[in-house]
Design a protein around this motif. Structure first.
Motif, PDB file in Angstrom:
ATOM      1  N   ALA A   1      33.185  36.909  45.122  1.00 45.26           N
ATOM      2  CA  ALA A   1      34.356  36.368  44.422  1.00 45.26           C
ATOM      3  C   ALA A   1      34.534  37.054  43.066  1.00 45.26           C
ATOM      4  O   ALA A   1      35.657  37.385  42.661  1.00 45.26           O
ATOM      5  N   ALA A   2      33.439  37.288  42.365  1.00 52.78           N
ATOM      6  CA  ALA A   2      33.515  37.957  41.064  1.00 52.78           C
ATOM      7  C   ALA A   2      33.983  39.396  41.215  1.00 52.78           C
ATOM      8  O   ALA A   2      34.794  39.890  40.417  1.00 52.78           O
ATOM      9  N   MET A   3      33.483  40.098  42.233  1.00 51.44           N
ATOM     10  CA  MET A   3      33.901  41.481  42.450  1.00 51.44           C
ATOM     11  C   MET A   3      35.379  41.556  42.800  1.00 51.44           C
ATOM     12  O   MET A   3      36.097  42.454  42.334  1.00 51.44           O
ATOM     13  N   ALA A   4      35.850  40.608  43.597  1.00 51.56           N
ATOM     14  CA  ALA A   4      37.276  40.580  43.940  1.00 51.56           C
ATOM     15  C   ALA A   4      38.119  40.349  42.682  1.00 51.56           C
ATOM     16  O   ALA A   4      39.170  40.972  42.497  1.00 51.56           O
ATOM     17  N   ARG A   5      37.642  39.481  41.824  1.00 49.10           N
ATOM     18  CA  ARG A   5      38.372  39.207  40.587  1.00 49.10           C
ATOM     19  C   ARG A   5      38.421  40.448  39.696  1.00 49.10           C
ATOM     20  O   ARG A   5      39.457  40.779  39.117  1.00 49.10           O
ATOM     21  N   ALA A   6      37.294  41.149  39.601  1.00 50.10           N
ATOM     22  CA  ALA A   6      37.238  42.355  38.771  1.00 50.10           C
ATOM     23  C   ALA A   6      38.110  43.467  39.341  1.00 50.10           C
ATOM     24  O   ALA A   6      38.838  44.146  38.612  1.00 50.10           O
ATOM     25  N   LEU A   7      38.047  43.655  40.648  1.00 52.07           N
ATOM     26  CA  LEU A   7      38.844  44.702  41.282  1.00 52.07           C
ATOM     27  C   LEU A   7      40.336  44.394  41.211  1.00 52.07           C
ATOM     28  O   LEU A   7      41.165  45.305  41.211  1.00 52.07           O
ATOM     29  N   GLY A   8      40.676  43.125  41.159  1.00 47.02           N
ATOM     30  CA  GLY A   8      42.077  42.731  41.049  1.00 47.02           C
ATOM     31  C   GLY A   8      42.587  42.698  39.622  1.00 47.02           C
ATOM     32  O   GLY A   8      43.771  42.442  39.385  1.00 47.02           O
ATOM     33  N   SER A   9      41.710  42.954  38.672  1.00 39.02           N
ATOM     34  CA  SER A   9      42.099  42.955  37.263  1.00 39.02           C
ATOM     35  C   SER A   9      42.746  44.291  36.904  1.00 39.02           C
ATOM     36  O   SER A   9      42.676  45.255  37.676  1.00 39.02           O
ATOM     37  N   PRO A  10      43.343  44.404  35.721  1.00 37.76           N
ATOM     38  CA  PRO A  10      43.951  45.679  35.312  1.00 37.76           C
ATOM     39  C   PRO A  10      42.960  46.641  34.667  1.00 37.76           C
ATOM     40  O   PRO A  10      43.375  47.641  34.068  1.00 37.76           O
ATOM     41  N   PHE A  11      41.645  46.406  34.828  1.00 31.08           N
ATOM     42  CA  PHE A  11      40.668  47.158  34.048  1.00 31.08           C
ATOM     43  C   PHE A  11      40.042  48.330  34.812  1.00 31.08           C
ATOM     44  O   PHE A  11      39.052  48.900  34.384  1.00 31.08           O
ATOM     45  N   GLU A  12      40.630  48.676  35.946  1.00 31.44           N
ATOM     46  CA  GLU A  12      40.295  49.899  36.694  1.00 31.44           C
ATOM     47  C   GLU A  12      38.802  50.026  37.001  1.00 31.44           C
ATOM     48  O   GLU A  12      38.142  50.984  36.604  1.00 31.44           O
ATOM     49  N   VAL A  13      38.288  49.070  37.709  1.00 38.24           N
ATOM     50  CA  VAL A  13      36.888  49.102  38.146  1.00 38.24           C
ATOM     51  C   VAL A  13      36.740  50.144  39.251  1.00 38.24           C
ATOM     52  O   VAL A  13      37.486  50.131  40.225  1.00 38.24           O
TER      53      VAL A  13
END
Length: 370
Positions: free
Chosen positions: A191-203
């Motif tokens: 869930a955390a990885m999905a949130r990070a990947l969906g953020s605008p911070f270009e993971v």
């Protein structure tokens, strides 16, 4: 046999009287049970490199390290971060660019940049009749007819023997950092990885190691780019997970080493047991990992790739049951096929393609079912 040119390879295949095993640098083995070995290592060299056009053309026997060094000299890289199988498999060969393309080898950055297949521009290969075939070019464009570039990438030498590949490359980032979340279970981590990947911070990388630093769970989020941008985005990701135990690794060398370990699955190197690679929907990952009951596992691609260490001879597919995805045995032996059997309609299409490109059935026979 080790042909020194494309013409020599064509003559060798044309004159073959039995099955042939196609081998690149010998880092993974073909898995094909029969045939005389045909090595591509005699066909080497970068035939064209245009840094300004972000394009490189390479003979397939060229060592991967040679390609990466040439790109690094121009501050560029292969975007798809190909895995080095040697630590995991305990082999001593030399990875080649042809082997990478033949198996569509793609590392952690695939979750953001795409797979090897997505950066292929053109191919030259010799089919099972000994004919030299060329498809694609040196720029990204739409194609008409068969897109043999995409077809050959990941075909594992069963349709033809690659002799030259053209690839798109990208600039290397100035630096990188890793935001690490500590103590999450599998479901929380996905869930955390999905949130990070969906953020605008270009993971550009998202992995979870249930037995990470000091044996404790750690979730890794990589960011790359210009130094100030990386620092800003790392702080923003930290804020995004306010309330969690978060630390940031900013030493670019240490970050690179950490992600090379994730890419090459070095945690399983030298350990007894079979290694399976499961591709799935990220949201299904935690439940599938629970079904596996593996001795060890970790997630890459934001949860869409599971690496699992199972007792020798264990069929991961039997434990998983039906699921949307596929499971491949990367290391080990067993009665189950190493490569996921295809559904009947797709298998019929694959058989038809092999009959078209290799009518005698001599290229890596049985590889897809062994």
């Amino acid at each position: 046999m080790k042909p020194e040119s494309e013409a020599d390879l064509a003559e060798a295949i044309k004159g073959a009287r039995g099955p042939l095993q196609v081998r690149g640098g010998g880092t993974r083995g073909t898995g094909a049970p029969l045939g005389e070995v045909v090595e591509t290592g005699g066909m080497t060299g970068i035939t064209l490199y245009e840094p300004g056009a972000l394009t490189v053309v390479v003979r397939t026997g060229t060592p991967l390290a040679e390609v990466e060094d040439a790109l690094a000299a121009e501050n560029q890289r292969l975007p798809f971060e190909p895995m080095d199988h040697r630590p995991l498999l305990g082999t001593n060969g030399t990875p080649t660019i042809g082997g990478v393309v033949a198996a569509n080898v793609s590392g952690p950055r695939r979750v953001q940049a795409g797979a090897c297949r997505d950066f292929m521009l053109g191919v030259r290969f010799v089919d099972g009749s000994g004919q030299i075939v060329k498809n694609g070019g040196r720029v990204m464009k739409n194609v008409t007819g068969y897109d043999l570039v995409k077809l050959m990438t990941g075909s594992r030498g069963t349709l033809g023997v690659l002799t030259e590949v053209s690839l798109k490359v990208l600039p290397r980032p100035e630096t990188q950092a890793c935001v690490m979340l500590e103590g999450l279970d599998d479901a929380q981590a996905v869930a955390a990885m999905a949130r990070a990947l969906g953020s605008p911070f270009e993971v550009t990388g998202a992995a979870h190691l249930p037995s990470g630093d000091g044996g404790q769970p750690v979730t890794l989020l990589r960011i790359e780019g210009f130094e100030k941008s990386v620092a800003y985005r790392a702080d923003r990701l930290r804020a995004l997970f306010d309330g969690h135990a978060v630390r940031i690794e900013e030493d670019a060398g240490a970050v690179a080493d950490r992600w090379a370990s994730v890419r090459d699955v070095t945690a399983f190197a030298g350990r007894d047991g079979d290694v399976w690679r499961i591709s799935c929907k990220p949201s299904d990952g935690p439940a599938l990992a629970a079904r596996l009951g593996a001795e060890a596992h970790h997630f890459d691609w934001g949860g869409g790739l599971i690496w699992a260490l199972l007792p020798s001879g264990t069929d991961a597919r039997a434990r998983l049951g039906a699921f949307r995805g596929h499971a491949t045995r990367v290391r080990g032996m067993g009665d189950a096929p190493a490569i996921q059997p295809e559904p009947a309609p797709l298998a019929a299409l694959s058989d038809g393609l092999r009959a078209r490109f290799d009518p005698r059935g001599i290229l890596n026979p049985g590889l897809m079912t062994a």
